[in-house]
Scaffold this active site. Sequence first.
Site, PDB file in Angstrom:
ATOM      1  N   ASP A  38       2.975   0.828  20.138  1.00  0.00           N
ATOM      2  CA  ASP A  38       2.635  -0.392  20.869  1.00  0.00           C
ATOM      3  C   ASP A  38       2.140  -1.523  19.964  1.00  0.00           C
ATOM      4  O   ASP A  38       1.636  -2.538  20.447  1.00  0.00           O
ATOM      5  CB  ASP A  38       1.596  -0.106  21.952  1.00  0.00           C
ATOM      6  CG  ASP A  38       0.316   0.516  21.390  1.00  0.00           C
ATOM      7  OD1 ASP A  38       0.282   0.787  20.177  1.00  0.00           O
ATOM      8  OD2 ASP A  38      -0.629   0.726  22.168  1.00  0.00           O
ATOM      9  N   ALA A 110       1.711  13.664  -5.583  1.00  0.00           N
ATOM     10  CA  ALA A 110       0.431  13.574  -4.879  1.00  0.00           C
ATOM     11  C   ALA A 110      -0.266  12.252  -5.158  1.00  0.00           C
ATOM     12  O   ALA A 110      -1.225  11.903  -4.474  1.00  0.00           O
ATOM     13  CB  ALA A 110      -0.476  14.737  -5.282  1.00  0.00           C
ATOM     14  N   ASN A 111       0.202  11.531  -6.167  1.00  0.00           N
ATOM     15  CA  ASN A 111      -0.338  10.198  -6.456  1.00  0.00           C
ATOM     16  C   ASN A 111       0.768   9.347  -7.058  1.00  0.00           C
ATOM     17  O   ASN A 111       1.382   9.730  -8.054  1.00  0.00           O
ATOM     18  CB  ASN A 111      -1.528  10.289  -7.414  1.00  0.00           C
ATOM     19  CG  ASN A 111      -2.278   8.975  -7.536  1.00  0.00           C
ATOM     20  OD1 ASN A 111      -1.727   7.970  -7.959  1.00  0.00           O
ATOM     21  ND2 ASN A 111      -3.549   8.977  -7.162  1.00  0.00           N
ATOM     22  N   MET A 112       1.012   8.182  -6.473  1.00  0.00           N
ATOM     23  CA  MET A 112       2.085   7.308  -6.915  1.00  0.00           C
ATOM     24  C   MET A 112       1.649   6.299  -7.972  1.00  0.00           C
ATOM     25  O   MET A 112       2.456   5.503  -8.432  1.00  0.00           O
ATOM     26  CB  MET A 112       2.657   6.549  -5.706  1.00  0.00           C
ATOM     27  CG  MET A 112       3.490   7.425  -4.793  1.00  0.00           C
ATOM     28  SD  MET A 112       5.051   7.897  -5.576  1.00  0.00           S
ATOM     29  CE  MET A 112       5.671   9.079  -4.381  1.00  0.00           C
ATOM     30  N   HIS A 142     -13.637   8.814  -2.785  1.00  0.00           N
ATOM     31  CA  HIS A 142     -12.758   8.068  -1.886  1.00  0.00           C
ATOM     32  C   HIS A 142     -13.554   7.486  -0.719  1.00  0.00           C
ATOM     33  O   HIS A 142     -14.706   7.851  -0.491  1.00  0.00           O
ATOM     34  CB  HIS A 142     -11.636   8.962  -1.346  1.00  0.00           C
ATOM     35  CG  HIS A 142     -10.545   9.231  -2.332  1.00  0.00           C
ATOM     36  ND1 HIS A 142     -10.611  10.262  -3.237  1.00  0.00           N
ATOM     37  CD2 HIS A 142      -9.373   8.589  -2.572  1.00  0.00           C
ATOM     38  CE1 HIS A 142      -9.519  10.259  -3.982  1.00  0.00           C
ATOM     39  NE2 HIS A 142      -8.763   9.252  -3.601  1.00  0.00           N
ATOM     40  N   LYS A 146     -11.072   9.026   4.558  1.00  0.00           N
ATOM     41  CA  LYS A 146     -10.122   9.999   4.012  1.00  0.00           C
ATOM     42  C   LYS A 146     -10.387  11.368   4.619  1.00  0.00           C
ATOM     43  O   LYS A 146     -11.525  11.855   4.607  1.00  0.00           O
ATOM     44  CB  LYS A 146     -10.220  10.050   2.494  1.00  0.00           C
ATOM     45  CG  LYS A 146      -9.166  10.944   1.838  1.00  0.00           C
ATOM     46  CD  LYS A 146      -9.165  10.775   0.327  1.00  0.00           C
ATOM     47  CE  LYS A 146      -8.154  11.698  -0.334  1.00  0.00           C
ATOM     48  NZ  LYS A 146      -6.769  11.449   0.136  1.00  0.00           N
TER      49      LYS A 146
END
Length: 250
Positions: A38, A110-112, A142, A146
């Site tokens: 929506d 797992a991390n870009m 973090h 998270k």
Amino acid sequence: MKNVLLSGCHGKMGQVLQKLITAHPDLQVVAGLDHTLDKEADFPVYAAAADVVEKIDIVIDFSHYSAVPALINSCVAKNLPIVIATTGLTDDTKAMLPVASQIIPVFYSANMSLGINVLIKALQSVAPALENDFNIEIIEKHHNQKKDAPSGTALLLADSINDSLTKPKDYLFGRAGNDLENPLSQMGIHAIRGGSIPGEHTVIFAGSDEILEFTHTALSRDIFANGALKAAEFLLKQSAGLYNMQDLLA
């Protein structure tokens, strides 16, 4: 121009990716996936990949770990390459990746962040020289929204270090007690949650009278989105197979 299906398009990372892809010369979002339908978007949003009717060249996934298995199956059925940047994947989901990669190109990390993945190379160079004399500890911080702990990145760092060691360490998640021995055979992994911290990871090598610390700090979510876009550019040129950031950086 390549058409992107953005999974998790209404999430925080999905919104960052929308902004960056709008300015990208070779990519455009033509459809999205999200459990929330929506909210307004500049493209059609679907609840399931099987419902997407637009022509798709690649899927970028920043969603929820529970949505990933069905998405992988849909990508295999439609022969679509997929970049999976969602964290907290279960072991069963991770086991699907090499199977799917026999049919389609799959990119998973797992991390870009490019910085995190360069850090991994540095840690794998340093750790073997110190493993017999230094305790190794990882602290990750973090934001308070998270859901998973420890972070996928903390586990990625730990696994990468262990892969380089003669004798891998046993993971200890947190530390409590009155009679601890803290042997060199353990690697402590500790999670902190608070405020709006995008992400900080510190690897500590602590020896007798000397300490080495390697810290990566994420100042915004853009670094992860930029990494995912580089992964998409890379994956569009690949045949079926399982790829990660180390392949991209090679």
